[in-house]
Design a protein around this motif. Structure first.
Motif, PDB file in Angstrom:
ATOM      1  N   TYR A  47      32.574  31.392  38.267  1.00 44.58           N
ATOM      2  CA  TYR A  47      33.193  30.933  39.501  1.00 44.58           C
ATOM      3  C   TYR A  47      32.904  29.458  39.719  1.00 44.58           C
ATOM      4  O   TYR A  47      31.901  28.923  39.270  1.00 44.58           O
ATOM      5  N   GLY A  48      33.826  28.807  40.400  1.00 39.63           N
ATOM      6  CA  GLY A  48      33.601  27.434  40.832  1.00 39.63           C
ATOM      7  C   GLY A  48      34.150  27.294  42.232  1.00 39.63           C
ATOM      8  O   GLY A  48      34.987  28.102  42.652  1.00 39.63           O
ATOM      9  N   PRO A  49      33.705  26.259  42.966  1.00 39.41           N
ATOM     10  CA  PRO A  49      34.288  26.043  44.283  1.00 39.41           C
ATOM     11  C   PRO A  49      35.787  25.748  44.145  1.00 39.41           C
ATOM     12  O   PRO A  49      36.243  25.349  43.077  1.00 39.41           O
ATOM     13  N   ALA A  50      36.534  25.972  45.208  1.00 43.27           N
ATOM     14  CA  ALA A  50      37.987  25.812  45.149  1.00 43.27           C
ATOM     15  C   ALA A  50      38.371  24.471  44.539  1.00 43.27           C
ATOM     16  O   ALA A  50      37.782  23.443  44.856  1.00 43.27           O
ATOM     17  N   GLY A  51      39.332  24.480  43.656  1.00 36.26           N
ATOM     18  CA  GLY A  51      39.860  23.252  43.080  1.00 36.26           C
ATOM     19  C   GLY A  51      39.029  22.692  41.944  1.00 36.26           C
ATOM     20  O   GLY A  51      39.363  21.678  41.358  1.00 36.26           O
ATOM     21  N   ARG A  52      37.916  23.328  41.618  1.00 40.93           N
ATOM     22  CA  ARG A  52      37.123  22.830  40.490  1.00 40.93           C
ATOM     23  C   ARG A  52      37.019  23.914  39.430  1.00 40.93           C
ATOM     24  O   ARG A  52      36.857  25.085  39.748  1.00 40.93           O
ATOM     25  N   ALA A  53      37.092  23.482  38.201  1.00 39.37           N
ATOM     26  CA  ALA A  53      36.993  24.462  37.120  1.00 39.37           C
ATOM     27  C   ALA A  53      35.548  24.875  36.958  1.00 39.37           C
ATOM     28  O   ALA A  53      34.646  24.039  37.017  1.00 39.37           O
ATOM     29  N   PRO A  54      35.304  26.160  36.765  1.00 37.16           N
ATOM     30  CA  PRO A  54      33.947  26.590  36.437  1.00 37.16           C
ATOM     31  C   PRO A  54      33.507  25.920  35.141  1.00 37.16           C
ATOM     32  O   PRO A  54      34.339  25.554  34.316  1.00 37.16           O
ATOM     33  N   GLU A  55      32.194  25.769  34.972  1.00 35.40           N
ATOM     34  CA  GLU A  55      31.751  24.899  33.883  1.00 35.40           C
ATOM     35  C   GLU A  55      31.849  25.526  32.508  1.00 35.40           C
ATOM     36  O   GLU A  55      31.991  24.835  31.524  1.00 35.40           O
ATOM     37  N   ILE A  56      31.773  26.830  32.436  1.00 36.57           N
ATOM     38  CA  ILE A  56      31.821  27.442  31.111  1.00 36.57           C
ATOM     39  C   ILE A  56      33.259  27.395  30.593  1.00 36.57           C
ATOM     40  O   ILE A  56      34.204  27.700  31.307  1.00 36.57           O
ATOM     41  N   ALA A  57      33.400  26.926  29.359  1.00 32.43           N
ATOM     42  CA  ALA A  57      34.729  26.829  28.758  1.00 32.43           C
ATOM     43  C   ALA A  57      34.593  27.135  27.281  1.00 32.43           C
ATOM     44  O   ALA A  57      33.715  26.602  26.607  1.00 32.43           O
ATOM     45  N   LEU A  58      35.430  28.021  26.771  1.00 35.38           N
ATOM     46  CA  LEU A  58      35.356  28.394  25.363  1.00 35.38           C
ATOM     47  C   LEU A  58      36.732  28.219  24.731  1.00 35.38           C
ATOM     48  O   LEU A  58      37.747  28.461  25.380  1.00 35.38           O
ATOM     49  N   PRO A  59      36.760  27.784  23.457  1.00 36.94           N
ATOM     50  CA  PRO A  59      38.052  27.515  22.814  1.00 36.94           C
ATOM     51  C   PRO A  59      38.735  28.796  22.335  1.00 36.94           C
ATOM     52  O   PRO A  59      38.163  29.537  21.541  1.00 36.94           O
ATOM     53  N   VAL A  60      39.935  29.026  22.825  1.00 35.56           N
ATOM     54  CA  VAL A  60      40.680  30.224  22.450  1.00 35.56           C
ATOM     55  C   VAL A  60      40.965  30.214  20.953  1.00 35.56           C
ATOM     56  O   VAL A  60      41.330  29.182  20.383  1.00 35.56           O
ATOM     57  N   GLY A  61      40.776  31.347  20.319  1.00 31.40           N
ATOM     58  CA  GLY A  61      41.078  31.468  18.896  1.00 31.40           C
ATOM     59  C   GLY A  61      39.873  31.238  18.006  1.00 31.40           C
ATOM     60  O   GLY A  61      39.934  31.491  16.815  1.00 31.40           O
ATOM     61  N   GLN A  62      38.754  30.747  18.567  1.00 34.31           N
ATOM     62  CA  GLN A  62      37.568  30.532  17.754  1.00 34.31           C
ATOM     63  C   GLN A  62      36.543  31.634  18.047  1.00 34.31           C
ATOM     64  O   GLN A  62      36.628  32.312  19.062  1.00 34.31           O
ATOM     65  N   ALA A  63      35.612  31.780  17.139  1.00 38.56           N
ATOM     66  CA  ALA A  63      34.616  32.834  17.307  1.00 38.56           C
ATOM     67  C   ALA A  63      33.247  32.212  17.542  1.00 38.56           C
ATOM     68  O   ALA A  63      32.903  31.170  16.978  1.00 38.56           O
ATOM     69  N   LEU A  64      32.480  32.884  18.397  1.00 38.43           N
ATOM     70  CA  LEU A  64      31.209  32.362  18.890  1.00 38.43           C
ATOM     71  C   LEU A  64      30.121  33.353  18.500  1.00 38.43           C
ATOM     72  O   LEU A  64      30.191  34.526  18.850  1.00 38.43           O
ATOM     73  N   ASP A  65      29.124  32.856  17.761  1.00 37.60           N
ATOM     74  CA  ASP A  65      27.998  33.728  17.397  1.00 37.60           C
ATOM     75  C   ASP A  65      27.029  33.724  18.571  1.00 37.60           C
ATOM     76  O   ASP A  65      26.333  32.730  18.798  1.00 37.60           O
ATOM     77  N   ALA A  66      26.994  34.820  19.323  1.00 29.26           N
ATOM     78  CA  ALA A  66      26.191  34.822  20.546  1.00 29.26           C
ATOM     79  C   ALA A  66      25.839  36.243  20.944  1.00 29.26           C
ATOM     80  O   ALA A  66      26.364  37.205  20.409  1.00 29.26           O
TER      81      ALA A  66
END
Lengths: 542, 463
Positions: free
Chosen positions: B311-330
């Protein structure tokens, strides 16, 4: 009701309808069976509705499949290299107003680079990633100047797509043949059928396609239906003969000189006058020649002009417009048209065997000089005659080249178009070295991109001089914009020295130095970006 | 104001310690940007003239002063040496994550040409890096959506929870009263008063600390579809309020779902599951208060689908962002107690990397059946994540559907999907041929979020 609530459509059970009716009317008016009115009744209704809702959702079934669209035609071009595909997505995302700042600052104007990107991608014959087609079509929709190259790049799948979205109808109109494909080269029957039965756009496409490969066959196709075409269609069809115009077209054009429509006649005459060997050109040469002579009785030879006294029916048949525009003398109006349509080659014989350069250098008596030279300019452009263009352009460093001489800047720009790219660039470079940038915009616009080295150097030097003179860079924003798009990217290195904010001379406009540094930065950034763009579009070595 | 955040890295993985010495390619930098607009903004910010005192250290730190909107220059620092992705800080007021200055600085650095030379790290940059690297390790596993409040004294916490439950109960009872009153007089006579009535009721639910109820009530005010839809949603709201009031009688699983749906905090205390998580989709929805970001992940090893909410306050993007189509070892930890596929992102072991793996798909009849089955555990569920294999987008009257290429059934697209530009990307990608489509399948229809072409090719985001 939409199909999305498929369950509602397909299986609306009687008791659910009953529940909806009760909900609309209220349980006070229509109590469910077995319960008295009051709060309890409403709760019973909601219980039943909740159970029914979950049941309906849990029992959803897929809808029957609708009729499928035919598959998109195959695009056989190779796919864009990945980096170039990402770049395209970036250029397309940078729509005007996206950044929202007024002053341009040092950032490159990405949208302005899109035409160049498309030109290179088309030249290399790449196909776009299908997922970017909607953005491409949207960009082409917003900017008509982009349409031809954007649609060519977008390719057959984009036309397939445009048929499904009314927003993109323009693509079907703009595409040759309204999106229908022109029959193949050997399919003479199909070609003839489309010519006879097709829509106007399809017929223009057929004629254009045929003309570009077999000019004579196209002319014969047009002649086969010429008598029955409407006047405005005749005009459009006649126009397509410009491609591949040759001496063989003369009989057909000569016949069109007798057309009922004045516009068709004028176009036929114009096309004929571009054929120096045509009978019309010879008739015009005789008429124009009769008006111009060299007077040898004076100390230096002088051209004297005796304009025609009347515009007879034969002249009118050959495309001369009898009625002069308001404010122009009839006789000079007629004379201009004769001199313009006469083959340039005929003047040397008429004027004592002189070369074009010598002829242009001759003084002209009685203020006829500008009229005569302007007509020769139009003729040189129409007949694409480099020798006469060179003569009329004169030396770029000549003092009158910069000011309003006999030949205007617009005419010079057109004359330059008849010269080869290298010669054009050299002439404009010479012009800028002498006269600076303030008049150069139009001339730069006709130079081949990227600019040849001497031209690029001349522009950068002139910008540097303008900066040192202390004027503001936005006086040169037009040339700056052109330089960003047209300078050879390899020049970027030479510009680094200009990036620093210079010490301001005392008489400079306040703050100009900072703005210049910003403008040069934008120039360098844009050039680097273009270099990267081009590199991305270079296919890897095999 | 200083913001800090983590970036996800595209391109090749970090290989050994020497990697941080190597300048990245512009491509790799641009892969950090969450979308095309920020890529463009980053490119613009990569103008050498904007930057002063820019430099880089041998240990992977890049810094510079960026001339901004008139005031003091922004101090931008990026630490590229972290295996779980670079971190950055910037003094700009911008909202992107990463901001265009961080991207621009990295691009300038990547471009070489001496614009960002090797230099002595200035104090202001060194301080941030030092603070960050000692702080790393903690904080990393914290979920952006907020972990449950740490129990400070079990007894006090229990009493607090009890008091809250009492307030929620009072709220649920009031909601029941209001709903039954509405249906005694009927939806027809409620008429125009609708929207204001729901806003006011929603405010009461906020007071009652039942945010789940409040959100559902507020949505009633803007519901399309006439009395049928309104009856459905009111009935489900009634079901939820009744469920809360009688939660003691429900099986434990369903009771947990009710607690979560009402809006009590859930915690991501499921065991961490390590996998290569393919990022299927990332999209934001916003109301006047809050921006909600949903990221769908697919475990390429486990075959599990998981949802990250932030979540982020209105009008701001939440900080977590992941690239669509890529894979994340996590590692991912599931939320327990009827939270569906929701999970929290734990430790990341490597930067996201391109992958050719695709989620395994199913047919349209199986997709709707899956939704129906999921309603058993959560009757309030609007949709389930599904990948459809070999479907063709087909126009159907005013709408569109995804038709099985090898069958005669289809799923209609939801109204949301019909108005999105992603629809046309999907149609263009297909060109009448079968594609694989990941999306949300529910009672409103199918909402496509990502698609893959029939042949080889990357995922195309549709949202």
């Amino acid at each position: 009701m939409s199909r999305t609530t498929a369950a509602v459509d397909t299986a609306l059970p009687g008791d659910w309808e009953e529940l909806v009716t009760t909900a609309v009317l209220g349980t006070d008016r229509r109590a469910p069976a077995g319960v008295g009115p009051g709060r309890q009744a409403a709760a019973v209704l909601l219980d039943a509705a909740a159970a029914a809702t979950v049941r309906r959702r849990a029992g959803l079934r897929p809808a029957p499949a609708a009729e499928r669209p035919g598959p998109a035609p195959e695009d056989r071009r190779p796919a864009l290299p990945p980096a170039a595909a990402r770049r395209l997505a970036m250029l397309l995302a940078n729509r005007p107003g996206a950044s929202g700042t007024g002053r341009r600052g040092t950032a490159p104007d990405l949208m302005e680079l899109l035409p160049q990107w498309l030109a290179v991608a088309n030249a290399r014959g790449f196909a776009p990633p299908p997922a970017l087609l909607p953005a491409l079509l949207d960009a082409a929709r917003g900017r008509t100047d982009l349409r031809p190259s954007a649609l060519r790049f977008a390719g057959p799948r984009a036309l397939w797509l445009a048929r499904l979205n009314p927003d993109w109808r323009f693509a079907l109109r703009s595409a040759p043949g309204g999106g229908t494909s022109v029959p193949a080269r050997h399919d003479t029957g199909g070609m003839r059928r489309l010519w006879q039965e097709g829509l106007f756009a399809e017929r223009v496409a057929v004629l254009g396609a045929l003309r570009s490969r077999e000019p004579a066959a196209a002319r014969e196709l047009l002649a086969s239906t010429w008598a029955t075409e409407r006047a405005e269609d005749r005009l459009m069809f006649l126009d397509s003969l410009r491609t591949g115009l040759g001496p063989d077209d003369e009989p057909f054009l000569e016949q069109a000189l007798a057309d009922r429509s004045r516009n068709v006649r004028a176009t036929a005459a114009e096309l004929l006058s571009a054929l120096p060997g045509s009978a019309l050109a010879r008739r015009m040469a005789v008429r124009a020649g009769a008006c111009v002579a060299v007077d040898r009785t004076r100390d230096t030879p002088v051209i004297v002009v005796e304009a025609p006294h009347e515009c007879d029916a034969h002249m009118e048949r050959d495309g001369v417009v009898a009625k002069a525009p308001a404010g122009r003398g009839e006789r000079s109006w007629w004379f201009g048209q004769l001199a313009e349509a006469a083959p340039l080659g005929s003047w040397s014989r008429r004027l004592g065997g002189r070369t074009p350069r010598e002829i242009v250098a001759l003084p002209v008596a009685d203020d006829w000089r500008s009229e005569l030279h302007a007509a020769w300019c139009r003729a040189a452009v129409r007949q694409r005659d480099p020798a006469w263009s060179r003569a009329l352009l004169g030396e770029p460093s000549a003092p009158e080249a910069g000011g309003p001489g006999a030949v205007s800047l617009a005419e010079r720009a057109k004359l330059l178009g008849t010269l080869g790219p290298a010669e054009r660039a050299e002439w404009v470079a010479g012009f800028i070295e002498t006269h600076g940038l303030s008049e150069a915009f139009q001339l730069l616009g006709v130079c081949a991109v990227p600019w040849a080295a001497p031209l690029g150097r001349a522009v950068v030097d002139a910008l540097n001089i303008a900066r040192d003179a202390g004027s503001y860079p936005w006086s040169f924003s037009g040339v700056m914009g052109l330089a960003e798009r047209c300078l050879d990217p390899s020049e970027a290195g030479r510009l680094d020295a200009l990036l620093a904010v210079p010490d301001e001379p005392e008489d400079a406009s306040p703050g100009a130095g900072g703005y210049w540094s910003e403008a040069f930065q934008r120039l360098v950034t844009t050039l680097r970006l273009r270099a990267a763009m081009l590199a991305e579009l270079s296919p890897p070595a095999p | 104001m200083h913001r800090q955040g983590r970036l996800s890295v595209g391109g090749s993985n970090f290989v050994g310690m020497t990697e941080q010495e190597v300048r990245w390619t512009a491509d790799r930098v641009l892969a950090l940007a969450p979308d095309a607009a920020s890529r463009a903004a980053g490119t613009e910010a990569a103008a050498a003239g904007l930057w002063s005192e820019a430099g880089c250290s041998g240990s992977g730190t890049v810094w510079g002063l960026c001339r901004g909107g008139g005031g003091a220059p922004y101090r931008t620092v990026v630490d590229t040496a972290d295996a779980s992705g670079p971190a950055y800080t910037c003094g700009c007021p911008g909202r992107g994550a990463p901001c265009e200055h961080a991207l621009g600085l990295l691009l300038l650095w990547a471009g070489g040409g001496g614009k960002v030379p090797r230099a002595e790290i200035p104090r202001w940059a060194a301080q941030w890096v030092a603070g960050r690297r000692t702080g790393a390790g903690e904080g990393r596993t914290a979920d952006a959506a907020g972990s449950p409040p740490r129990a400070a004294g079990g007894e006090a916490a229990r009493r607090r929870a009890e008091r809250r439950a009492e307030r929620v109960t009072a709220g649920a009872e009031e909601l029941e009263r209001r709903l039954t009153d509405l249906f005694r007089t009927g939806l027809a006579s409620a008429g125009q008063a609708g929207h204001g009535r729901w806003e006011e009721t929603a405010a009461r639910m906020v007071d009652a600390q039942a945010p789940g109820l409040a959100t559902r009530v507020r949505e009633l005010g803007a519901l399309p579809g006439g009395p049928v839809r309104l009856l459905e949603e009111c009935a489900l709201l009634h079901l939820l309020a009744r469920g809360w009031l009688r939660r003691d009688l429900l099986p434990e699983g369903l009771a947990a779902t009710v607690r979560t749906r009402v809006g009590l905090p859930a915690s991501a205390d499921g065991p961490p599951v390590r996998d290569h998580w393919l990022v299927l989709a990332q999209y934001d929805t916003a109301d006047s208060r809050l921006t909600t970001r949903r990221i769908w992940l697919y475990g390429t090893g486990s075959g599990r689908t998981a949802l990250l909410l932030s979540y982020g306050p209105a009008g701001r993007a939440p900080e977590i962002a992941l690239p669509v189509g890529q894979a994340l070892d996590a590692e991912l930890s599931a939320y327990r107690g009827g939270a569906g596929p929701r999970a929290a992102l734990g430790e990341r072991f490597a930067a996201p990397a391109p992958t050719t793996v695709r989620p395994s798909g199913t047919s349209t009849p199986r997709a709707v059946a899956r939704y129906g089955e999921a309603l058993r555990d959560d009757p309030w569920l609007d949709s389930v994540p599904v990948t459809l294999d070999r479907v063709v987008p087909v126009p159907d009257g005013d709408g569109w559907q995804l038709a099985d290429a090898d069958g005669d059934t289809a799923l209609p697209l939801s109204p949301t999907a019909r108005s999105r530009p992603g629809l046309w990307r999907l149609v263009a990608l297909s060109g009448g041929a079968p594609v694989s489509v990941f999306g949300e399948c529910g009672h409103q229809g199918f909402t496509p979020l990502a698609a893959w072409p029939e042949g080889p090719g990357e995922a195309v985001p549709l949202c």
